[in-house]
Design an enzyme around this catalytic site. Structure first.
Site, PDB file in Angstrom:
ATOM      1  N   ILE A 171     -16.962   6.486 -10.202  1.00 56.89           N
ATOM      2  CA  ILE A 171     -16.087   7.388 -10.967  1.00 56.89           C
ATOM      3  C   ILE A 171     -15.790   6.764 -12.325  1.00 56.89           C
ATOM      4  O   ILE A 171     -15.333   5.617 -12.383  1.00 56.89           O
ATOM      5  CB  ILE A 171     -14.747   7.637 -10.227  1.00 56.89           C
ATOM      6  CG1 ILE A 171     -14.988   8.040  -8.771  1.00 56.89           C
ATOM      7  CG2 ILE A 171     -13.917   8.695 -10.960  1.00 56.89           C
ATOM      8  CD1 ILE A 171     -13.707   8.078  -7.928  1.00 56.89           C
ATOM      9  N   ASN A 217     -16.321  11.704 -15.074  1.00 59.50           N
ATOM     10  CA  ASN A 217     -14.973  12.236 -15.322  1.00 59.50           C
ATOM     11  C   ASN A 217     -14.384  11.838 -16.677  1.00 59.50           C
ATOM     12  O   ASN A 217     -13.728  12.648 -17.319  1.00 59.50           O
ATOM     13  CB  ASN A 217     -14.061  11.758 -14.173  1.00 59.50           C
ATOM     14  CG  ASN A 217     -12.612  12.021 -14.453  1.00 59.50           C
ATOM     15  OD1 ASN A 217     -12.137  13.150 -14.336  1.00 59.50           O
ATOM     16  ND2 ASN A 217     -11.870  10.989 -14.856  1.00 59.50           N
ATOM     17  N   TYR A 258     -15.041  17.812 -28.872  1.00 60.41           N
ATOM     18  CA  TYR A 258     -14.879  17.960 -27.417  1.00 60.41           C
ATOM     19  C   TYR A 258     -15.752  19.107 -26.890  1.00 60.41           C
ATOM     20  O   TYR A 258     -16.506  18.922 -25.922  1.00 60.41           O
ATOM     21  CB  TYR A 258     -13.401  18.206 -27.101  1.00 60.41           C
ATOM     22  CG  TYR A 258     -13.093  18.318 -25.618  1.00 60.41           C
ATOM     23  CD1 TYR A 258     -13.068  17.196 -24.801  1.00 60.41           C
ATOM     24  CD2 TYR A 258     -12.801  19.557 -25.043  1.00 60.41           C
ATOM     25  CE1 TYR A 258     -12.766  17.297 -23.444  1.00 60.41           C
ATOM     26  CE2 TYR A 258     -12.491  19.670 -23.696  1.00 60.41           C
ATOM     27  CZ  TYR A 258     -12.480  18.536 -22.892  1.00 60.41           C
ATOM     28  OH  TYR A 258     -12.183  18.651 -21.554  1.00 60.41           O
ATOM     29  N   LYS A 260     -18.900  18.626 -24.328  1.00 57.80           N
ATOM     30  CA  LYS A 260     -18.896  19.221 -22.984  1.00 57.80           C
ATOM     31  C   LYS A 260     -20.125  20.125 -22.796  1.00 57.80           C
ATOM     32  O   LYS A 260     -20.726  20.157 -21.712  1.00 57.80           O
ATOM     33  CB  LYS A 260     -17.601  20.005 -22.757  1.00 57.80           C
ATOM     34  CG  LYS A 260     -16.382  19.114 -22.553  1.00 57.80           C
ATOM     35  CD  LYS A 260     -16.561  18.262 -21.301  1.00 57.80           C
ATOM     36  CE  LYS A 260     -15.344  17.548 -20.838  1.00 57.80           C
ATOM     37  NZ  LYS A 260     -15.577  16.672 -19.693  1.00 57.80           N
ATOM     38  N   THR A 279      -2.168  16.549 -16.951  1.00 57.09           N
ATOM     39  CA  THR A 279      -2.567  15.153 -17.196  1.00 57.09           C
ATOM     40  C   THR A 279      -2.252  14.801 -18.650  1.00 57.09           C
ATOM     41  O   THR A 279      -1.838  15.661 -19.427  1.00 57.09           O
ATOM     42  CB  THR A 279      -4.087  14.966 -16.984  1.00 57.09           C
ATOM     43  OG1 THR A 279      -4.761  15.764 -17.955  1.00 57.09           O
ATOM     44  CG2 THR A 279      -4.537  15.363 -15.593  1.00 57.09           C
TER      45      THR A 279
END
Ligand code: NAP
Length: 221
Positions: free
Chosen positions: A7, A82, A147, A151, A180
């Protein structure tokens, strides 16, 4: 048989939620590729948890991940891609070269290097690649150029990987909007759509990373 979970960005947010859930099963071995460990993670048993300290914005990852060869035996391997950064949130004319390099390294290059490494060294294992994607991979959001583009890049990278390696599994999963630090930094920035993100928090519509991690694990395990 023990399963190995690699991860990135497992010290907080969604990545930490994955690690904290997975570690509860003694047949799981979690490898956190992160810059730091949470306090809980410092107490995890070495039989179940390995902290591979790595700053994904630096050019050291390819060297650092060589250690994985000594950690993984005959297990099924899951790579949970992640770690991601969203800042700087700004118009394209204000982007500086360092910020561009950093987003490319953390959000794109690290994914490609780990994916390549696993396919090259563990092709005889059952490999599952789980990309934590975003609605931003498919939707242009003003001031989020780095971003959104990163992605979209990784989503396509996984799609191509899937076409090359039919024997392995590839997932692009949009986790939805979660409570988050990433959402906190979104709310702290000013951009055309920012009020929508503030409203989501005020209306209690942010998902808990733990719920999201459980949902995703139910899909991929
Ligand atoms: N939150 C949302 O609403 C939302 C929505 C859609 C998609 N996502 C996606 O979900 C995933 C998890 O996001 P999150 O909300 O949990 O984000 P977060 O709370 O900001 O956590 C990001 C993680 O990435 C790590 N990271 C950042 N820069 C790094 C670097 N240079 N080297 C190593 N690790 C680094 C962070 O570690 P440090 O503590 O070392 O910085 C942290 O563990 C991301 O892929 C994100 O794009 C999130």
């Amino acid at each position: 048989m023990q399963k190995v979970f690699i991860i990135t960005g497992a010290n907080r947010g969604l990545g930490k939620a994955f690690a904290d859930i997975l570690i509860q099963n003694e047949n799981h071995f979690v490898i956190s590729i992160s810059r730091s460990q949470s306090d809980e993670q410092k107490t995890y048993e070495p039989e179940n948890f390995y902290f591979l300290k790595s700053d994904l914005s630096e050019n050291t990852l390819e060297k650092n991940i060589q250690v994985l060869k000594g950690l993984i035996a005959n297990q099924d391997i899951y790579f949970i891609n992640n770690a991601s950064i969203i800042e700087p949130i700004t118009k394209i004319e204000h982007l500086d070269e360092n910020a561009i390099d950093k987003t490319i390294s953390v959000n794109i290059k690290s994914t490609m290097l780990i994916t390549k490494y696993l396919l090259r060294n563990f092709s005889n294992h059952k490999l599952s690649f789980v990309n934590i994607s975003s609605g931003a991979a498919n939707r242009a959001i003003s001031n989020w150029s780095l971003y959104c583009a990163s992605k979209a890049f990784v989503k396509m990278f996984f799609d191509v990987a899937e076409s090359e390696y039919e024997q392995h599994r590839f997932f692009n999963i949009d986790p939805g909007v979660m409570d988050t630090n990433m959402q906190k930094s979104i709310r702290e920035n000013d951009f055309p759509d920012s009020s929508n993100f503030k409203n989501l928090q005020e209306e209690g519509k942010l998902k808990s990373p733990k719920d999201v991690a459980l949902e995703i694990l139910n899909t991929v395990l």
